[in-house]
Design a protein around this motif. Sequence first.
Motif, PDB file in Angstrom:
ATOM      1  N   ILE A 280       0.850  -1.199   0.000  1.00  0.00           N
ATOM      2  CA  ILE A 280       0.000   0.000   0.000  1.00  0.00           C
ATOM      3  C   ILE A 280       0.884   1.247   0.000  1.00  0.00           C
ATOM      4  N   ALA A 281       1.936   1.234   0.786  1.00  0.00           N
ATOM      5  CA  ALA A 281       2.861   2.374   0.820  1.00  0.00           C
ATOM      6  C   ALA A 281       3.525   2.589  -0.546  1.00  0.00           C
ATOM      7  N   ARG A 282       3.853   1.510  -1.238  1.00  0.00           N
ATOM      8  CA  ARG A 282       4.446   1.643  -2.579  1.00  0.00           C
ATOM      9  C   ARG A 282       3.449   2.247  -3.558  1.00  0.00           C
ATOM     10  N   LEU A 283       2.176   1.849  -3.461  1.00  0.00           N
ATOM     11  CA  LEU A 283       1.144   2.448  -4.317  1.00  0.00           C
ATOM     12  C   LEU A 283       1.046   3.941  -4.044  1.00  0.00           C
ATOM     13  N   GLU A 284       1.010   4.302  -2.776  1.00  0.00           N
ATOM     14  CA  GLU A 284       0.914   5.721  -2.410  1.00  0.00           C
ATOM     15  C   GLU A 284       2.129   6.500  -2.904  1.00  0.00           C
ATOM     16  N   ALA A 285       3.321   5.941  -2.730  1.00  0.00           N
ATOM     17  CA  ALA A 285       4.546   6.618  -3.176  1.00  0.00           C
ATOM     18  C   ALA A 285       4.563   6.803  -4.689  1.00  0.00           C
ATOM     19  N   ALA A 286       3.950   5.860  -5.413  1.00  0.00           N
ATOM     20  CA  ALA A 286       3.893   5.949  -6.878  1.00  0.00           C
ATOM     21  C   ALA A 286       2.737   6.830  -7.352  1.00  0.00           C
ATOM     22  N   GLY A 287       1.922   7.317  -6.423  1.00  0.00           N
ATOM     23  CA  GLY A 287       0.781   8.153  -6.805  1.00  0.00           C
ATOM     24  C   GLY A 287      -0.353   7.363  -7.437  1.00  0.00           C
ATOM     25  N   VAL A 288      -0.440   6.071  -7.114  1.00  0.00           N
ATOM     26  CA  VAL A 288      -1.469   5.204  -7.675  1.00  0.00           C
ATOM     27  C   VAL A 288      -2.618   5.090  -6.676  1.00  0.00           C
ATOM     28  N   THR A 289      -3.814   5.398  -7.118  1.00  0.00           N
ATOM     29  CA  THR A 289      -4.980   5.280  -6.253  1.00  0.00           C
ATOM     30  C   THR A 289      -5.372   3.817  -6.113  1.00  0.00           C
ATOM     31  N   TYR A 290      -5.635   3.409  -4.895  1.00  0.00           N
ATOM     32  CA  TYR A 290      -6.134   2.063  -4.628  1.00  0.00           C
ATOM     33  C   TYR A 290      -7.535   2.195  -4.036  1.00  0.00           C
ATOM     34  N   TYR A 291      -8.278   1.112  -4.107  1.00  0.00           N
ATOM     35  CA  TYR A 291      -9.687   1.124  -3.723  1.00  0.00           C
ATOM     36  C   TYR A 291     -10.014  -0.106  -2.893  1.00  0.00           C
ATOM     37  N   ALA A 292     -11.039   0.019  -2.051  1.00  0.00           N
ATOM     38  CA  ALA A 292     -11.503  -1.114  -1.249  1.00  0.00           C
ATOM     39  C   ALA A 292     -12.402  -2.038  -2.052  1.00  0.00           C
ATOM     40  N   ASP A 293     -12.858  -1.578  -3.213  1.00  0.00           N
ATOM     41  CA  ASP A 293     -13.841  -2.341  -3.986  1.00  0.00           C
ATOM     42  C   ASP A 293     -13.445  -2.405  -5.458  1.00  0.00           C
ATOM     43  N   PRO A 294     -13.893  -3.447  -6.150  1.00  0.00           N
ATOM     44  CA  PRO A 294     -13.531  -3.588  -7.563  1.00  0.00           C
ATOM     45  C   PRO A 294     -14.176  -2.542  -8.464  1.00  0.00           C
TER      46      PRO A 294
ATOM     47  N   PHE B 144     -13.352 -11.569   4.418  1.00  0.00           N
ATOM     48  CA  PHE B 144     -12.954 -12.906   4.869  1.00  0.00           C
ATOM     49  C   PHE B 144     -11.913 -12.877   5.980  1.00  0.00           C
ATOM     50  N   GLY B 145     -11.943 -11.814   6.783  1.00  0.00           N
ATOM     51  CA  GLY B 145     -11.019 -11.719   7.904  1.00  0.00           C
ATOM     52  C   GLY B 145      -9.626 -11.256   7.531  1.00  0.00           C
ATOM     53  N   GLY B 146      -9.442 -10.831   6.303  1.00  0.00           N
ATOM     54  CA  GLY B 146      -8.147 -10.323   5.857  1.00  0.00           C
ATOM     55  C   GLY B 146      -8.291  -8.888   5.380  1.00  0.00           C
ATOM     56  N   ARG B 147      -7.334  -8.446   4.587  1.00  0.00           N
ATOM     57  CA  ARG B 147      -7.391  -7.108   4.001  1.00  0.00           C
ATOM     58  C   ARG B 147      -7.143  -7.215   2.506  1.00  0.00           C
ATOM     59  N   GLY B 148      -7.699  -6.274   1.757  1.00  0.00           N
ATOM     60  CA  GLY B 148      -7.522  -6.291   0.318  1.00  0.00           C
ATOM     61  C   GLY B 148      -7.666  -4.909  -0.279  1.00  0.00           C
ATOM     62  N   ALA B 149      -7.140  -4.755  -1.483  1.00  0.00           N
ATOM     63  CA  ALA B 149      -7.244  -3.491  -2.210  1.00  0.00           C
ATOM     64  C   ALA B 149      -7.113  -3.770  -3.709  1.00  0.00           C
ATOM     65  N   TYR B 150      -7.705  -2.885  -4.479  1.00  0.00           N
ATOM     66  CA  TYR B 150      -7.678  -2.957  -5.944  1.00  0.00           C
ATOM     67  C   TYR B 150      -6.972  -1.724  -6.480  1.00  0.00           C
ATOM     68  N   PHE B 151      -6.261  -1.900  -7.597  1.00  0.00           N
ATOM     69  CA  PHE B 151      -5.611  -0.779  -8.273  1.00  0.00           C
ATOM     70  C   PHE B 151      -5.430  -1.147  -9.726  1.00  0.00           C
ATOM     71  N   ASP B 152      -5.241  -0.140 -10.567  1.00  0.00           N
ATOM     72  CA  ASP B 152      -5.045  -0.375 -11.995  1.00  0.00           C
ATOM     73  C   ASP B 152      -3.572  -0.280 -12.350  1.00  0.00           C
ATOM     74  N   ASP B 153      -3.158  -1.121 -13.294  1.00  0.00           N
ATOM     75  CA  ASP B 153      -1.792  -1.035 -13.797  1.00  0.00           C
ATOM     76  C   ASP B 153      -1.762  -0.031 -14.953  1.00  0.00           C
ATOM     77  N   PRO B 154      -0.598   0.237 -15.555  1.00  0.00           N
ATOM     78  CA  PRO B 154      -0.526   1.247 -16.615  1.00  0.00           C
ATOM     79  C   PRO B 154      -1.427   0.992 -17.828  1.00  0.00           C
ATOM     80  N   ASP B 155      -1.836  -0.261 -18.060  1.00  0.00           N
ATOM     81  CA  ASP B 155      -2.708  -0.566 -19.195  1.00  0.00           C
ATOM     82  C   ASP B 155      -4.164  -0.777 -18.796  1.00  0.00           C
ATOM     83  N   GLY B 156      -4.490  -0.479 -17.550  1.00  0.00           N
ATOM     84  CA  GLY B 156      -5.871  -0.593 -17.109  1.00  0.00           C
ATOM     85  C   GLY B 156      -6.275  -1.954 -16.589  1.00  0.00           C
ATOM     86  N   HIS B 157      -5.324  -2.881 -16.469  1.00  0.00           N
ATOM     87  CA  HIS B 157      -5.644  -4.169 -15.855  1.00  0.00           C
ATOM     88  C   HIS B 157      -5.972  -3.917 -14.386  1.00  0.00           C
TER      89      HIS B 157
END
Length: 131
Positions: free
Chosen positions: A80-94, A106-119
């Motif tokens: 998550i810190a690397r995403l923030e440092a790269a200026g990439v927005t992450y989300y709690a939902d798809p 499911f008792g864990g943690r998760g996040a979604y983000f897009d790569d440079p091609d939108g994956h």
Amino acid sequence: MSEAQHIELNHTAVYASDRHTSAGFLAGILGLEVGAPFGPFLPVDLGNGVTLDYYEKRDEPIQAQHYAFLVREERFDTMIARLEAAGVTYYADPGHRQPGRVNDLFGGRGAYFDDPDGHSMEIMTRPYALP
């Protein structure tokens, strides 16, 4: 024991407009390294016997796909810190409606983000609970 229990994913191709940029982006976020080119592919070894083999498609639009990565809890905050440092927005939902937040599915943690091609990339610390 069913036959399906003996099948493992070995690799998959990930289409990119620039294989070096996209492979480097994901490897950087996950704390991995980009491997040596293999023909037209540039691999990112996930460390579990699976590689993502980045393949350039410059003359065609990239069809966005979804890739989910099960990561160790102790590495999640660093990613998550690397995403923030790269200026990439992450989300709690798809659907990208909860920016800058993580989920607790499911008792864990998760996040979604897009790569440079939108994956759509997903990091999660617990696998989905299947029925």
